[in-house]
Design an enzyme around this catalytic site. Structure first.
Site, PDB file in Angstrom:
ATOM      1  N   SER A 240      -6.579  -9.699  68.382  1.00 16.24           N
ATOM      2  CA  SER A 240      -7.936  -9.683  68.935  1.00 16.24           C
ATOM      3  C   SER A 240      -8.928  -9.501  67.786  1.00 16.24           C
ATOM      4  O   SER A 240      -8.522  -9.212  66.647  1.00 16.24           O
ATOM      5  CB  SER A 240      -8.069  -8.526  69.920  1.00 16.24           C
ATOM      6  OG  SER A 240      -7.956  -7.294  69.204  1.00 16.24           O
TER       7      SER A 240
ATOM      8  N   ASP B  38      -7.078 -13.897  69.940  1.00 19.88           N
ATOM      9  CA  ASP B  38      -7.190 -13.459  71.334  1.00 19.88           C
ATOM     10  C   ASP B  38      -8.645 -13.059  71.616  1.00 19.88           C
ATOM     11  O   ASP B  38      -9.237 -12.267  70.881  1.00 19.88           O
ATOM     12  CB  ASP B  38      -6.245 -12.243  71.523  1.00 19.88           C
ATOM     13  CG  ASP B  38      -6.065 -11.842  72.967  1.00 19.88           C
ATOM     14  OD1 ASP B  38      -6.291 -12.687  73.855  1.00 19.88           O
ATOM     15  OD2 ASP B  38      -5.671 -10.679  73.208  1.00 19.88           O
ATOM     16  N   HIS B  39      -9.231 -13.627  72.657  1.00 16.64           N
ATOM     17  CA  HIS B  39     -10.602 -13.299  73.075  1.00 16.64           C
ATOM     18  C   HIS B  39     -11.643 -13.463  71.965  1.00 16.64           C
ATOM     19  O   HIS B  39     -12.438 -12.542  71.706  1.00 16.64           O
ATOM     20  CB  HIS B  39     -10.678 -11.871  73.639  1.00 16.64           C
ATOM     21  CG  HIS B  39      -9.947 -11.683  74.922  1.00 16.64           C
ATOM     22  ND1 HIS B  39     -10.404 -12.139  76.134  1.00 16.64           N
ATOM     23  CD2 HIS B  39      -8.742 -11.119  75.180  1.00 16.64           C
ATOM     24  CE1 HIS B  39      -9.525 -11.863  77.082  1.00 16.64           C
ATOM     25  NE2 HIS B  39      -8.496 -11.248  76.519  1.00 16.64           N
TER      26      HIS B  39
ATOM     27  N   ASP C 288     -13.550 -16.978  74.438  1.00 18.05           N
ATOM     28  CA  ASP C 288     -13.754 -16.314  75.721  1.00 18.05           C
ATOM     29  C   ASP C 288     -15.243 -16.220  76.008  1.00 18.05           C
ATOM     30  O   ASP C 288     -15.914 -15.283  75.602  1.00 18.05           O
ATOM     31  CB  ASP C 288     -13.114 -14.915  75.698  1.00 18.05           C
ATOM     32  CG  ASP C 288     -13.297 -14.211  77.035  1.00 18.05           C
ATOM     33  OD1 ASP C 288     -13.887 -14.822  77.958  1.00 18.05           O
ATOM     34  OD2 ASP C 288     -12.859 -13.049  77.154  1.00 18.05           O
TER      35      ASP C 288
ATOM     36  N   HIS D 280      -3.739 -13.442  81.476  1.00 18.07           N
ATOM     37  CA  HIS D 280      -4.154 -12.247  80.713  1.00 18.07           C
ATOM     38  C   HIS D 280      -3.819 -11.017  81.546  1.00 18.07           C
ATOM     39  O   HIS D 280      -3.641 -11.102  82.751  1.00 18.07           O
ATOM     40  CB  HIS D 280      -5.661 -12.301  80.427  1.00 18.07           C
ATOM     41  CG  HIS D 280      -5.995 -13.176  79.272  1.00 18.07           C
ATOM     42  ND1 HIS D 280      -6.400 -12.676  78.052  1.00 18.07           N
ATOM     43  CD2 HIS D 280      -5.931 -14.515  79.132  1.00 18.07           C
ATOM     44  CE1 HIS D 280      -6.579 -13.683  77.223  1.00 18.07           C
ATOM     45  NE2 HIS D 280      -6.315 -14.817  77.850  1.00 18.07           N
TER      46      HIS D 280
ATOM     47  N   ASN E 141       0.179 -12.926  78.412  1.00 19.24           N
ATOM     48  CA  ASN E 141      -0.384 -11.977  77.439  1.00 19.24           C
ATOM     49  C   ASN E 141       0.088 -10.546  77.684  1.00 19.24           C
ATOM     50  O   ASN E 141      -0.116  -9.991  78.777  1.00 19.24           O
ATOM     51  CB  ASN E 141      -1.910 -11.998  77.528  1.00 19.24           C
ATOM     52  CG  ASN E 141      -2.513 -13.170  76.803  1.00 19.24           C
ATOM     53  OD1 ASN E 141      -1.823 -14.142  76.506  1.00 19.24           O
ATOM     54  ND2 ASN E 141      -3.797 -13.090  76.505  1.00 19.24           N
ATOM     55  N   THR E 142       0.664  -9.951  76.664  1.00 16.55           N
ATOM     56  CA  THR E 142       1.298  -8.640  76.832  1.00 16.55           C
ATOM     57  C   THR E 142       0.989  -7.752  75.636  1.00 16.55           C
ATOM     58  O   THR E 142       1.380  -8.056  74.505  1.00 16.55           O
ATOM     59  CB  THR E 142       2.829  -8.828  76.958  1.00 16.55           C
ATOM     60  OG1 THR E 142       3.089  -9.842  77.939  1.00 16.55           O
ATOM     61  CG2 THR E 142       3.512  -7.546  77.368  1.00 16.55           C
TER      62      THR E 142
HETATM   63  N1  PH4 Z   1      -4.974  -9.120  75.960  1.00 15.82           N
HETATM   64  C1  PH4 Z   1      -4.955  -8.065  74.958  1.00 15.82           C
HETATM   65  C2  PH4 Z   1      -6.364  -7.621  74.577  1.00 15.82           C
HETATM   66  C3  PH4 Z   1      -6.388  -6.546  73.517  1.00 15.82           C
HETATM   67  O1  PH4 Z   1      -9.540  -5.436  71.769  1.00 15.82           O
HETATM   68  P1  PH4 Z   1      -8.078  -5.186  72.025  1.00 15.82           P
HETATM   69  O2  PH4 Z   1      -7.234  -5.381  70.774  1.00 15.82           O
HETATM   70  O3  PH4 Z   1      -7.788  -3.874  72.712  1.00 15.82           O
HETATM   71  O4  PH4 Z   1      -7.686  -6.373  73.039  1.00 15.82           O
HETATM   72  O5  PH4 Z   1      -5.711 -10.215  75.755  1.00 15.82           O
HETATM   73  C4  PH4 Z   1      -4.249  -9.069  77.158  1.00 15.82           C
HETATM   74  O6  PH4 Z   1      -4.420  -9.903  78.038  1.00 15.82           O
HETATM   75  C5  PH4 Z   1      -3.239  -7.940  77.315  1.00 15.82           C
HETATM   76  O7  PH4 Z   1      -3.004  -7.574  78.656  1.00 15.82           O
HETATM   77  P2  PH4 Z   1      -2.284  -6.149  79.005  1.00 15.82           P
HETATM   78  O8  PH4 Z   1      -3.293  -5.072  78.815  1.00 15.82           O
HETATM   79  O9  PH4 Z   1      -1.856  -6.275  80.435  1.00 15.82           O
HETATM   80  O10 PH4 Z   1      -1.126  -6.013  78.094  1.00 15.82           O
HETATM   81 ZN    ZN Z   2      -6.707 -10.756  77.479  1.00 13.89          ZN
END
Ligand code: PH4
Ligand code: ZN
Length: 307
Positions: free
Chosen positions: A49, A82-83, A104, A210, A253-254
């Site tokens: 991210s 990611d995002h 996003d 997600h 996404n995990t």
């Molecule tokens: N993501 C992870 C987003 C993480 O800013 P950050 O590093 O905290 O962002 O895109 C997911 O979709 C993860 O989903 P989950 O919370 O169910 O594992």
């Molecule tokens: Zn996400």
């Protein structure tokens, strides 16, 4: 070997399975993800991210990803942003060596989301990089929610059809009722699978879920046993993940599951040996805990033995 998101996801889309997209914020998470892929013989998407990039530095993110992908050269791996929140952020990731980006702009109106996504697609496709976009908002849905309220929050399949056709985006994350983090549902877990199937029917491209962490019982238990607090936490049940794959999800996404599993082990070691201060004694069991979660997930999603 680093490959594009398309290379991994088009195969998953054609064959009807899901590939885990696992977030990392340090070497340990990345190492655990690669070791799991190696063990399960599975392709992977590793994702960072903007927050993770700020934490590690983009050169470190790409450097570690490339080094790992060389070490495990038989595993197809995509490095995904990611995002991404802006065209500039996506452009920077592409120039730095990411092989897949997400723009996003889902919090904007449809037209603005379409405009920003189209811009990123044009830049990315020139560089041979794949793009993911999002439609709808990542929010849990309550049992008693009205049809209108649901329509206001979740993806509109007809809009998804137009969005994909016009933007030429490679994959789409349709909001169907999941949210990020450990507290996804207030009541019983609920996802709009009919809406998902409709989006797949109208778009015919790889779809992304997600907020797909499941928080399996053994992961929650390990966290609670060491003195952690996860009151009210609820993940996406395994049956729902399977149903989502049947409905057309190909990227899962995990992140939360890995965080909880890792920290439970770090705290266990800290509790059990108050004299311990060798970082490796904390992180090695942390990595093992992440690996258990990921290998199990790869088998559930159907990506195991797909190399
Ligand atoms: N993501 C992870 C987003 C993480 O800013 P950050 O590093 O905290 O962002 O895109 C997911 O979709 C993860 O989903 P989950 O919370 O169910 O594992
Ligand atoms: Zn996400």
């Amino acid at each position: 070997m680093l490959v594009t998101g398309n290379e991994i996801l088009l195969k998953a889309h054609q064959e009807g399975y899901g590939v885990g997209a696992f977030n990392f914020v340090n070497f340990e998470m990345l190492q655990a993800i690669f070791e799991s892929a190696n063990e399960a013989n599975s392709p992977i998407i590793i994702q960072a991210s903007e927050g993770a990039i700020k934490y590690m530095g983009i050169d470190m993110v790409v450097g570690m990803a490339k080094t790992m992908s060389k070490r495990y050269s038989h595993i197809p791996v995509a490095l995904h942003l990611d995002h991404g929140t802006s065209v500039e952020s996506c452009q920077k990731a592409i120039e730095s060596g990411f092989t897949s980006v997400m723009i996003d702009a889902s919090h904007h109106h449809f037209e603005e989301n379409l405009e920003l996504t189209t811009k990123v697609v044009q830049i990315a496709h020139k560089a041979g990089i794949s793009v993911e976009a999002e439609l709808g908002r990542l929010m849990g849905i309550e049992d008693n929610i009205s049809v209108d309220e649901k329509d206001a929050v979740l993806v509109n399949p007809k809009e998804a059809e137009i969005f994909v056709k016009e933007s030429k985006v490679d994959s789409l994350a349709p909001a169907i009722g999941t949210s990020h983090g450990a507290f996804k549902f207030k009541g019983e877990p609920k996802l709009d699978f009919k809406r998902l199937q409709e989006v797949k029917r109208l778009t015919h491209i790889p779809l992304v879920l997600h907020g797909a962490s499941a928080i399996p019982d053994y992961v929650r238990e390990a966290f609670l046993k060491t003195g952690g607090d996860l009151k009210g936490s609820k993940g996406v049940p395994f049956e729902f993940l399977k149903e989502a794959i049947k409905g057309g999800i190909n990227k899962v996404n995990t992140d939360t599951d890995l965080r909880i599993a890792f920290i439970a082990e770090v705290r266990r070691v800290a509790n059990e040996d108050k004299t311990q201060f060798d970082l490796r004694k904390f992180f090695t069991p942390g990595m093992e805990a992440i690996k258990k979660v990921i290998v199990e997930r790869m088998h559930l999603l159907g990506s195991a033995n797909k190399i």
